[in-house]
Design a protein around this motif. Structure first.
Motif, short mmCIF file in Angstrom:
data_model
loop_
_atom_site.label_atom_id
_atom_site.label_comp_id
_atom_site.label_asym_id
_atom_site.label_seq_id
_atom_site.Cartn_x
_atom_site.Cartn_y
_atom_site.Cartn_z
N ARG A 117 0.82 -1.22 0.00
CA ARG A 117 0.00 0.00 0.00
C ARG A 117 0.85 1.26 0.00
O ARG A 117 0.67 2.15 -0.83
N ARG A 118 1.80 1.36 0.94
CA ARG A 118 2.54 2.60 1.13
C ARG A 118 3.76 2.74 0.23
O ARG A 118 4.15 3.86 -0.10
N ILE A 119 4.37 1.64 -0.14
CA ILE A 119 5.60 1.73 -0.95
C ILE A 119 5.29 1.51 -2.42
O ILE A 119 5.72 2.29 -3.28
N GLU A 120 4.53 0.44 -2.72
CA GLU A 120 4.23 0.16 -4.12
C GLU A 120 3.02 0.92 -4.63
O GLU A 120 2.79 1.00 -5.83
N GLY A 121 2.20 1.45 -3.71
CA GLY A 121 1.08 2.31 -4.09
C GLY A 121 -0.13 1.58 -4.64
O GLY A 121 -0.94 2.19 -5.35
N LEU A 122 -0.26 0.30 -4.35
CA LEU A 122 -1.43 -0.44 -4.82
C LEU A 122 -2.67 -0.02 -4.04
O LEU A 122 -2.58 0.41 -2.90
N SER A 123 -3.82 -0.18 -4.66
CA SER A 123 -5.08 0.15 -3.98
C SER A 123 -5.42 -0.97 -3.00
O SER A 123 -4.89 -2.09 -3.08
N GLN A 124 -6.35 -0.68 -2.11
CA GLN A 124 -6.78 -1.69 -1.15
C GLN A 124 -7.39 -2.89 -1.87
O GLN A 124 -7.15 -4.04 -1.49
N GLU A 135 -10.96 -6.51 1.96
CA GLU A 135 -10.44 -5.14 1.94
C GLU A 135 -10.36 -4.55 3.34
O GLU A 135 -9.49 -3.72 3.62
N ASN A 136 -11.25 -4.96 4.24
CA ASN A 136 -11.21 -4.48 5.62
C ASN A 136 -9.92 -4.93 6.30
O ASN A 136 -9.35 -4.19 7.12
N VAL A 137 -9.47 -6.12 5.97
CA VAL A 137 -8.21 -6.63 6.53
C VAL A 137 -7.06 -5.75 6.05
O VAL A 137 -6.16 -5.40 6.83
N VAL A 138 -7.08 -5.39 4.78
CA VAL A 138 -6.03 -4.54 4.22
C VAL A 138 -6.03 -3.19 4.95
O VAL A 138 -4.98 -2.70 5.38
N GLU A 139 -7.19 -2.59 5.09
CA GLU A 139 -7.30 -1.30 5.78
C GLU A 139 -6.78 -1.40 7.21
O GLU A 139 -6.02 -0.54 7.67
N TYR A 140 -7.17 -2.45 7.91
CA TYR A 140 -6.73 -2.66 9.29
C TYR A 140 -5.21 -2.82 9.36
O TYR A 140 -4.55 -2.21 10.22
#
Length: 170
Positions: A117-124, A135-140
Motif C-alpha cells: 500500500r505505502r511503498i508500491e502504491g497499490l489500492s486496497q 479489503e477491511n483486513v487490508v485497511e486494518y
C-alpha cells in the motif's frame, strides 16, 4: 581528499583568494568529519565539492563586497538551485534507513500489506485480491503497520516532525 586539487582549481577560477580557499576547504573537512554514515554517500568527491560550493555561497551571502566575476561564475554553474544540501541528503538517507528497519520489524502479513500500500502504491482492492483477503483486513493492517512504525521510530528516538515534513508518514 583526492579531488581537493580540483576544488582548489575551481575556487581559483571563481576568483576566490588563496586564504579564502584554504578556509573553505578546511571548513568542508570539518563538516565531513561530522558525517556519521559515509557508506551511504555514493560519490564522496561530489559530496565534498557540493559542501565547498555551499560554504562558498554562504560566504558570498554574508560578504558585503563581492566581485562581479565571482557571481557570474556561480551563475554559470547554476549554484542557486533549490536542491537539498549534502548534509540534508545524508540525514534523509539515515532517516529512510530507520523507517525501513521499522517496516522490516513488522509482523509478516502486516509488513507485506503495508509495503504494497505505502511503498508500491497499490489500492486496497488490488492488495486484497493479490493476497486473497478482505479489503477491511487490508485497511486494518495498513493502519496497524503505520501505528507500529510510528511507535518504533519514537522508541528509537526519532523526531516524528522530521518524518512527517519529509512525507514519510502521512
Amino acid at each position: 581528499m583526492p579531488c581537493e586539487h580540483l576544488v582548489r582549481a575551481w575556487l581559483a577560477r571563481s576568483l576566490v583568494s588563496q586564504s579564502d580557499s584554504d578556509d573553505l576547504i578546511q571548513e568542508a573537512y570539518c563538516r565531513l568529519s561530522n558525517v556519521e554514515a559515509f557508506e551511504q554517500i555514493a560519490r564522496p568527491d561530489a559530496f565534498f565539492f557540493q559542501t565547498v560550493r555551499n560554504l562558498l555561497l554562504n560566504h558570498i551571502r554574508r560578504a558585503r563586497l563581492v566581485r562581479i566575476e565571482t557571481v557570474a561564475e556561480l551563475d554559470e554553474l547554476g549554484l542557486a538551485d533549490n536542491a537539498p544540501s549534502p548534509e540534508r541528503v545524508t540525514g534523509a538517507r539515515r532517516d529512510l534507513e530507520r523507517v525501513r528497519a521499522c517496516i522490516a520489524d513488522l509482523p509478516e502479513r502486516c509488513r507485506r500489506v503495508f509495503e504494497l500500500r505505502r511503498i508500491e502504491g497499490l489500492s486496497q482492492r488490488e492488495i486484497a485480491e493479490r493476497l486473497g483477503v478482505n479489503e477491511n483486513v487490508v485497511e486494518y493492517e495498513v493502519a496497524r503497520g503505520l501505528k507500529l512504525v510510528v511507535k518504533a521510530l519514537r522508541a528509537r528516538g526519532g523526531d516524528m516532525a522530521d518524518f512527517s515534513r519529509a512525507g514519510a508518514v502521512r
